[in-house]
Design a protein around this motif. Structure first.
Motif, PDB file in Angstrom:
ATOM      1  N   PRO A  27      -5.185 -12.285   0.800  1.00 21.16           N
ATOM      2  CA  PRO A  27      -4.404 -13.513   0.616  1.00 21.16           C
ATOM      3  C   PRO A  27      -3.562 -13.492  -0.656  1.00 21.16           C
ATOM      4  N   GLU A  28      -4.094 -12.868  -1.720  1.00 25.98           N
ATOM      5  CA  GLU A  28      -3.360 -12.805  -2.984  1.00 25.98           C
ATOM      6  C   GLU A  28      -2.092 -11.964  -2.844  1.00 25.98           C
ATOM      7  N   ASP A  29      -2.225 -10.801  -2.178  1.00 29.37           N
ATOM      8  CA  ASP A  29      -1.050  -9.948  -1.967  1.00 29.37           C
ATOM      9  C   ASP A  29      -0.024 -10.637  -1.065  1.00 29.37           C
ATOM     10  N   LEU A  30      -0.504 -11.313  -0.023  1.00 31.67           N
ATOM     11  CA  LEU A  30       0.394 -12.013   0.882  1.00 31.67           C
ATOM     12  C   LEU A  30       1.174 -13.090   0.146  1.00 31.67           C
ATOM     13  N   SER A  31       0.469 -13.843  -0.715  1.00 28.43           N
ATOM     14  CA  SER A  31       1.131 -14.902  -1.471  1.00 28.43           C
ATOM     15  C   SER A  31       2.164 -14.322  -2.430  1.00 28.43           C
ATOM     16  N   ARG A  32       1.797 -13.245  -3.119  1.00 26.71           N
ATOM     17  CA  ARG A  32       2.720 -12.633  -4.079  1.00 26.71           C
ATOM     18  C   ARG A  32       3.978 -12.119  -3.379  1.00 26.71           C
ATOM     19  N   HIS A  33       3.787 -11.429  -2.257  1.00 25.94           N
ATOM     20  CA  HIS A  33       4.937 -10.905  -1.529  1.00 25.94           C
ATOM     21  C   HIS A  33       5.761 -12.026  -0.889  1.00 25.94           C
TER      22      HIS A  33
END
Length: 649
Positions: free
Chosen positions: A263-269
């Motif tokens: 979820p963190e990577d998805l939010s950042r991207h």
């Protein structure tokens, strides 16, 4: 260009008053768009007209030009009274405000031309009346009614039972229903349908009648919506100018593989993708499906990229904001003074924003019609490319939006399903008609059956509503449900009961669900917006939240008002308990059919392949000829036809 393209420009101009014609020459260079060439003569002849035309094609002016021309002629001849001649009904308050401003351009321009030529006539007044209108303005309208009145469907229901103002409605000659697709498929449309029949009776008492004009960019089926607009047994002319516009649409996935990401990577991207797209354009409008999502995206953009996004060049727009805040954002969009605006659904319809050159849709809009309506906010002028990007965040959305783009490319538009014989709306209008005076049940049945939604209404259903309102069912009083009308079974007459009957009707009119919320005000009394009661139950003194893109600290609460202080501290994003958007039935069938297709072996052995291919593929298309299937438009060129609205389905 006659025939399918409508009458020639010179012939359209010849129908108009010389001052209106001169304004068209100056502002439009004497050239009319296809919906204007086809609709203006029909409205000039007093016919019921449904206009279906793309966003930015001039369909609003097509609806109003003949009306304005008639009012100008009346004003020159001294026949313009202090009364309402045209009702403009819109589903959103922001749309009514926008039309009010857009009407000022032709009305002021025509008046200026008349002064230049030494022609004096009564100024044509127009005004907005809805829930945000101050009491002083409403009182002013009651004393001196505007000639063109912009309202919502709920306001019309109330005005029909306002003893003083209803007299000003007897002169109505035109009713314009904008964005009719957003009303026809819900009980708001059912309520409006009956209100128009009650208005018809009121106008006929004065020896008149009115024409009905509907406008929409995305709607199907046209014939049935036309019958909904005109009412049972009346004819309606359908102006179908859904000519091709150039669309530049892409489906974007912010990560290479949706199945294998945190979820963190998805939010950042996600925010990196949004920032990159916004930076490459002048004015961007971002749609989400919830108010919470609109607030969250704007807040994260400001926090992650503080040098690029500030309160001055960004904004948020949704229904829980205060009127001043919403109008300020709308004005910035109109003038191009804002880089990015986030919104839920409040800017989906009709508000003119000519400077927006990109629309981002975060998540699935749940229907092809909603997608086209939202994306159509970009390139809001005829001939401009409509540019939109859909950002998906999970695999279900990926499939859904891929199908949505494919269906839209084929000219598919979700069908709306018009509700029929709704007993709750029926009961409201029986109560409202009883407030007007003594009524015969048989007479009321005839009024209801003129509405397309109640064309098959049975007398037993009407009597059940009458008996309920009259308290004739056993056990009602034990449940604190008291009689609101009286009913004489022998004569078939009904009438209002009790001193507070009218107030009960006003407080319970309409079909929009009640949402208990508290007003949010700063300590100096400035209104910021609303927050839901359930959210406030979890809020403690000192908590910080975001509303309309601005941060506030909870100070104290008194009754139904929440007092706050502006702050720059880290916020807690508010949560609104709104319903999620439902997937349209037709799109659901197409998505289900796509999911059931057999997959090839190579597709199964490549995890995330669909996400990568969709993110790299640009779907650029124009709405050309559509396949012949349910919900699709079978007309690729401009056409005009007449559909008889009979009492049979």
């Amino acid at each position: 260009m006659a025939g399918q393209e409508g009458r020639p420009d010179a012939e359209i101009a010849g129908l108009l008053d010389e001052n209106v014609r001169e304004w068209c020459r100056r502002q439009l260079e004497g050239r009319f768009t296809p919906p204007q060439r086809m609709a203006v003569p029909l409205i000039h002849e007093g016919k019921n007209v449904l206009i279906c035309s793309p966003t930015g094609s001039g369909k609003t002016l097509a609806a109003f030009l003949a009306i304005i021309d008639d009012l100008v002629v009346r004003a020159r001849n001294g026949g313009l009274e202090d009364s309402v001649y045209c009702l403009y009904i819109s589903p959103l308050r922001s749309l009514a405000n926008d039309i009010h401003k857009n009407l000022s351009l032709p009305l002021d321009g025509i008046e200026e031309i008349a002064r230049e030529r030494g022609v004096r006539h009564t100024p044509i007044r127009h005004a907005v009346r809805h829930g945000d209108t101050p009491r002083a303005e409403k009182a002013k309208m009651a004393r001196r009614p505007p000639h063109i009145l912009n309202i919502t469907p709920e306001t019309l229901g109330i005005l029909l039972n306002s003893p003083k103002f209803r007299e000003s409605l007897r002169t109505v000659r035109w009713v314009v229903v904008d964005e009719i697709h957003s009303l026809a498929g819900s009980k708001r449309g059912v309520h409006l349908s009956v209100s128009l029949e009650r208005l018809e009776d009121l106008v006929k008492e004065a020896g008149g009648g009115f024409a009905r004009i509907g406008c929409s960019a995305t709607i199907e089926p046209l014939d049935e919506v036309g019958r909904f607009l005109a009412g049972a047994g009346r004819e309606v002319s359908i102006v179908d100018t859904r000519f091709a516009r150039e669309f530049d649409l892409s489906l974007i996935c912010p990560v290479p593989d949706l199945a294998d990401t945190t979820p963190e990577d998805l939010s950042r991207h996600l925010y990196a993708t949004i920032h990159r797209l916004v930076a490459g354009h002048d004015n961007t409008l971002i749609f989400t499906n919830t108010r919470n999502g609109a607030e969250r995206i704007l807040h994260n953009l400001r926090v992650r990229y503080p040098g690029d996004y500030t309160e001055e060049n960004t904004g948020c727009h949704h229904g829980s904001m205060g009127t001043e805040g919403r109008l300020a954002v709308e004005e910035k969009l109109k003038t191009g003074q804002v880089k990015v605006v986030t919104t839920s659904t409040s800017l989906e319809l009709g508000v003119d924003m000519p400077h927006v050159d990109l629309v981002l849709q975060v998540g699935s809009p749940k229907s092809v019609a909603a997608l086209l309506q939202r994306i159509g906010r970009a390139g809001h002028r005829l001939g401009e490319v409509v540019k939109g990007r859909i950002v998906v965040l999970d695999r279900d959305e990926l499939v859904e939006c891929a199908v949505m783009l494919r269906e839209g490319q084929g000219g598919f538009v979700d069908r709306i399903h018009i509700p029929e014989n709704c007993l709750d709306v029926l009961t409201q209008h029986v109560f409202g008609m009883a407030l007007e005076g003594r009524r015969q049940v048989g007479e009321m049945l005839a009024v209801f059956r003129r509405s397309y939604c109640y064309r098959n209404l049975g007398e037993d259903d009407l009597m059940s509503a009458v008996q309920y309102l009259a308290g004739e069912y056993a056990g009602l009083e034990e449940r604190h449900i008291y009689a609101k009308i009286w009913h004489d079974a022998k004569t078939g007459m009904i009438g209002k009961r009790g001193r507070n009957a009218r107030m009960i009707y006003f407080l319970n009119s309409g079909t929009i669900p009640d949402e208990f919320s508290c007003d949010v005000l700063t300590r100096d009394g400035a209104f910021a917006g609303n927050l839901d009661e359930k959210y406030l139950e979890r809020m403690n003194k000192g908590d910080v939240f975001v509303l309309g893109g601005r941060r506030y600290r909870f100070a104290y609460r008194r009754g139904g008002k929440l007092y706050v202080d502006p702050t720059d501290d880290r916020p807690t994003i508010p949560s609104w308990f709104s319903e999620k958007l439902p997937l349209s039935f037709d799109l659901g069938l197409q998505t289900s059919s796509t999911r059931s297709l057999p997959t090839t072996r190579s597709t199964r052995t490549a995890p995330g392949a669909s996400a990568r291919s969709s993110s790299s593929r640009s779907a650029t298309w124009a709405s050309g000829p559509s396949p012949r299937r349910a919900g699709s438009s079978s007309r690729s060129r401009s056409t005009a036809r007449t559909a008889a609205a009979s009492t049979s389905s």
